[in-house]
Design an enzyme around this catalytic site. Structure first.
Site, PDB file in Angstrom:
ATOM      1  N   GLY A  46       0.823  -1.204   0.000  1.00 15.86           N
ATOM      2  CA  GLY A  46       0.000   0.000   0.000  1.00 15.86           C
ATOM      3  C   GLY A  46       0.853   1.249   0.000  1.00 15.86           C
ATOM      4  O   GLY A  46       2.007   1.208   0.443  1.00 15.86           O
ATOM      5  N   CYS A  93       6.344  -0.445   6.609  1.00 18.39           N
ATOM      6  CA  CYS A  93       5.912   0.792   5.951  1.00 18.39           C
ATOM      7  C   CYS A  93       7.028   1.217   5.010  1.00 18.39           C
ATOM      8  O   CYS A  93       8.198   1.227   5.394  1.00 18.39           O
ATOM      9  CB  CYS A  93       5.669   1.874   7.004  1.00 18.39           C
ATOM     10  N   GLU A 136      -2.821   2.828   5.864  1.00 18.06           N
ATOM     11  CA  GLU A 136      -2.779   3.915   4.873  1.00 18.06           C
ATOM     12  C   GLU A 136      -3.656   5.086   5.315  1.00 18.06           C
ATOM     13  O   GLU A 136      -3.304   6.247   5.087  1.00 18.06           O
ATOM     14  CB  GLU A 136      -3.200   3.406   3.487  1.00 18.06           C
ATOM     15  N   HIS A 139      -1.857   7.447   7.444  1.00 24.04           N
ATOM     16  CA  HIS A 139      -0.958   8.363   6.720  1.00 24.04           C
ATOM     17  C   HIS A 139      -1.688   9.653   6.337  1.00 24.04           C
ATOM     18  O   HIS A 139      -1.108  10.738   6.385  1.00 24.04           O
ATOM     19  CB  HIS A 139      -0.429   7.710   5.442  1.00 24.04           C
TER      20      HIS A 139
HETATM   21 ZN    ZN Z   1       3.124   3.409   5.676  1.00 22.06          ZN
END
Ligand code: ZN
Length: 171
Positions: A46, A93, A136, A139
């Protein structure tokens, strides 16, 4: 389009809250295309727009390398409607290369978003898909997964995080 540089930990843009997309124009389409190219190259699951330095509420998830029934999904202006239960899973990540840690998050999620064609959809996900959506989504709020770690884990990672922040500032 093009592969973009992935912003890594230490870059202050990762702490910013992304702004809603008003209209899905060519700029947004180009952004998604860049996200797709960048995610493929990085072999990640992702990627959110902020990770390539664009503060728009857009992310993509592609679990097809792990689950052949999955396809790449685009989430524009996502909203988390509901979450359920909790589970601990290992997480990584792309903005924290080489760091994988077990993190507790909801086990299931119901998310509403708009796709690239402008259609609104609701997705109920569990397992890895739920994990990816929640990661996500964070984020877009400027929340990094180190904030979901236990204080002890964060302390143990301190040296590596410092090093990473230093190298991303130099980049
Ligand atoms: Zn991430």
């Amino acid at each position: 389009m093009a592969e973009r540089r992935i912003v890594t930990y230490g870059d202050p843009v990762l702490r910013e809250v992304s702004k809603a997309v008003d209209v899905i124009d060519q700029q947004v389409k180009d952004l998604v295309s860049d996200l797709v190219d960048t995610l493929k190259k990085a072999k990640g699951l992702g990627l959110s727009a902020v990770q390539i330095g664009v503060l728009k509420r857009v992310f993509i998830i592609d679990l097809s390398a792990i689950d052949i029934t999955e396809t790449l999904r685009v989430f524009i202006n996502p909203e988390i409607i509901e979450t359920e239960d909790e589970v601990e899973m290992e997480e990584g990540c792309l903005s924290f290369p080489g760091i994988y840690q077990k993190i507790v998050r909801p086990a299931k999620v119901k998310v509403k978003a708009t796709d690239l064609e402008g259609h609104e959809f609701v997705l109920e996900a569990g397992g890895l898909a739920a994990r990816a959506v929640l990661h996500e989504y964070d984020h877009l709020e400027g929340v990094l997964y180190i904030e979901r770690m236990t204080p002890l884990t964060r302390t143990l990672l301190r040296g590596r995080l410092k090093k990473l922040a230093k190298s991303s500032c130099a980049a």
